[in-house]
Design a protein around this motif. Structure first.
Motif, PDB file in Angstrom:
ATOM      1  N   LYS A   1       0.779  -1.171  -0.032  1.00 59.21           N
ATOM      2  CA  LYS A   1      -0.035   0.183   0.105  1.00 59.21           C
ATOM      3  C   LYS A   1       0.860   1.057   0.106  1.00 59.21           C
ATOM      4  N   ARG A   2       1.703   1.234   0.848  1.00 62.65           N
ATOM      5  CA  ARG A   2       2.884   2.467   0.701  1.00 62.65           C
ATOM      6  C   ARG A   2       3.238   2.754  -0.523  1.00 62.65           C
ATOM      7  N   ILE A   3       3.957   1.665  -1.258  1.00 64.92           N
ATOM      8  CA  ILE A   3       4.587   1.597  -2.512  1.00 64.92           C
ATOM      9  C   ILE A   3       3.571   2.283  -3.570  1.00 64.92           C
ATOM     10  N   VAL A   4       2.386   1.798  -3.677  1.00 60.67           N
ATOM     11  CA  VAL A   4       1.072   2.025  -4.563  1.00 60.67           C
ATOM     12  C   VAL A   4       1.034   3.710  -4.152  1.00 60.67           C
ATOM     13  N   ALA A   5       0.776   4.135  -2.851  1.00 59.99           N
ATOM     14  CA  ALA A   5       0.478   5.638  -2.563  1.00 59.99           C
ATOM     15  C   ALA A   5       1.535   6.291  -3.227  1.00 59.99           C
ATOM     16  N   ASP A   6       2.908   5.905  -2.742  1.00 54.84           N
ATOM     17  CA  ASP A   6       4.227   6.976  -3.244  1.00 54.84           C
ATOM     18  C   ASP A   6       4.131   7.168  -4.943  1.00 54.84           C
ATOM     19  N   CYS A   7       3.654   5.940  -5.641  1.00 57.96           N
ATOM     20  CA  CYS A   7       3.987   5.795  -6.867  1.00 57.96           C
ATOM     21  C   CYS A   7       2.795   6.731  -7.548  1.00 57.96           C
ATOM     22  N   GLU A   8       1.599   6.633  -6.943  1.00 59.26           N
ATOM     23  CA  GLU A   8       0.303   7.584  -7.274  1.00 59.26           C
ATOM     24  C   GLU A   8       0.127   8.873  -7.144  1.00 59.26           C
ATOM     25  N   ALA A   9       1.531   9.457  -5.922  1.00 57.39           N
ATOM     26  CA  ALA A   9       1.403  10.611  -5.573  1.00 57.39           C
ATOM     27  C   ALA A   9       1.566  11.511  -6.897  1.00 57.39           C
ATOM     28  N   GLU A  10       2.362  11.239  -7.922  1.00 52.80           N
ATOM     29  CA  GLU A  10       2.569  12.288  -8.917  1.00 52.80           C
ATOM     30  C   GLU A  10       1.331  12.723  -9.691  1.00 52.80           C
ATOM     31  N   GLY A  11       0.318  11.756  -9.761  1.00 50.29           N
ATOM     32  CA  GLY A  11      -0.951  11.888 -10.420  1.00 50.29           C
ATOM     33  C   GLY A  11      -0.928  11.483 -11.805  1.00 50.29           C
ATOM     34  N   GLY A  12      -2.148  11.150 -12.600  1.00 49.75           N
ATOM     35  CA  GLY A  12      -2.123  10.701 -13.831  1.00 49.75           C
ATOM     36  C   GLY A  12      -1.585   9.535 -14.016  1.00 49.75           C
ATOM     37  N   VAL A  13      -1.161   8.422 -12.899  1.00 50.92           N
ATOM     38  CA  VAL A  13      -1.032   7.213 -13.145  1.00 50.92           C
ATOM     39  C   VAL A  13      -1.520   6.163 -12.124  1.00 50.92           C
ATOM     40  N   ARG A  14      -1.761   5.000 -12.652  1.00 52.66           N
ATOM     41  CA  ARG A  14      -2.502   4.308 -11.607  1.00 52.66           C
ATOM     42  C   ARG A  14      -1.310   3.066 -11.274  1.00 52.66           C
ATOM     43  N   CYS A  15      -1.043   2.605 -10.017  1.00 51.18           N
ATOM     44  CA  CYS A  15       0.126   1.654  -9.706  1.00 51.18           C
ATOM     45  C   CYS A  15      -0.678   0.736  -8.784  1.00 51.18           C
TER      46      CYS A  15
END
Length: 215
Positions: free
Chosen positions: A156-170
């Motif tokens: 969950k942490r990795i997904v949240a960090d990845c999606e923080a930039e916006g415009g992407v789904r992780c």
């Protein structure tokens, strides 16, 4: 910097998938260079390295369309997918006056393209990175529920960090029964338009039974 809207167009039809077979088991694209000799002996004449990166051509043309898969077939964003994958898009644009389900549809030009339902998405893979050490860092040495909770927390942490930039789904994919984990980053396209759908008699020929039933 001004960003141009992300767009993609759908062309719906029937497709056949060719299966690739290795000697044993299932292989990820990143492993294909290791099988170069086996593939060559089987008759493959290309370079396996060209199929190892899912974010580079030709594999980057393969995308997630709605609940299924599709592929880019032009440099202008035209996508081809199975009829049933975008059935909801056809239905969304159909009406009593225009039965696109039974009669099909073809846009007469760019202005005649029909917008997909608002929640319809196309996801383009732009990142595929191994994150096994990060996922298992706090789980090593634990068992049972503690192990599960540690892995889930890391995912969950990795997904949240990845999606923080916006415009992407992780997402974090579990490979080899939990011994390997990969972070998948996918560019989210939201402006999807219908340009062609065959009549149901063609698009759903044979009821596409092979898409829904295992041998």
């Amino acid at each position: 910097m001004t960003r141009k809207p992300l767009t993609a167009a759908l062309a719906l039809g029937m497709s056949l998938a060719a299966a690739a077979h290795a000697n044993e088991g299932m292989w990820m694209p990143t492993q294909l260079p290791e099988l170069a000799r086996t593939l060559k002996e089987a008759g493959f004449k290309g370079d396996p390295k060209q199929l190892a990166d899912v974010t580079a051509p030709p594999l980057s043309a393969v995308v997630r369309v709605g609940g299924g898969t599709g592929s880019f077939v032009s440099d202008e964003g035209l996508l081809l997918t199975n009829h049933h994958v975008a059935y909801g898009v056809i239905q969304y644009n159909a009406s009593k006056e225009h039965n696109y389900i039974d009669d099909g549809f073809i846009a007469q030009g760019r202005d005649d393209e029909r917008a997909a339902n608002p929640d319809y998405r196309v996801l383009v893979t732009v990142g595929f990175d191994k994150v096994t050490d990060d996922v298992l860092k706090d789980a090593r040495g634990k068992t049972g529920r503690d192990y599960y909770d540690a892995v889930e927390s890391a995912r969950k942490r990795i997904v949240a960090d990845c999606e923080a930039e916006g415009g992407v789904r992780c997402s974090v994919a579990n490979m080899y029964y939990g011994s390997d984990f990969y972070r998948i980053r996918q560019l989210e396209l939201t402006d999807i338009r219908l340009v062609y759908a065959p009549p149901r008699a063609i698009g759903n020929y044979g009821d596409e039974i092979d898409n829904f039933m295992w041998p």
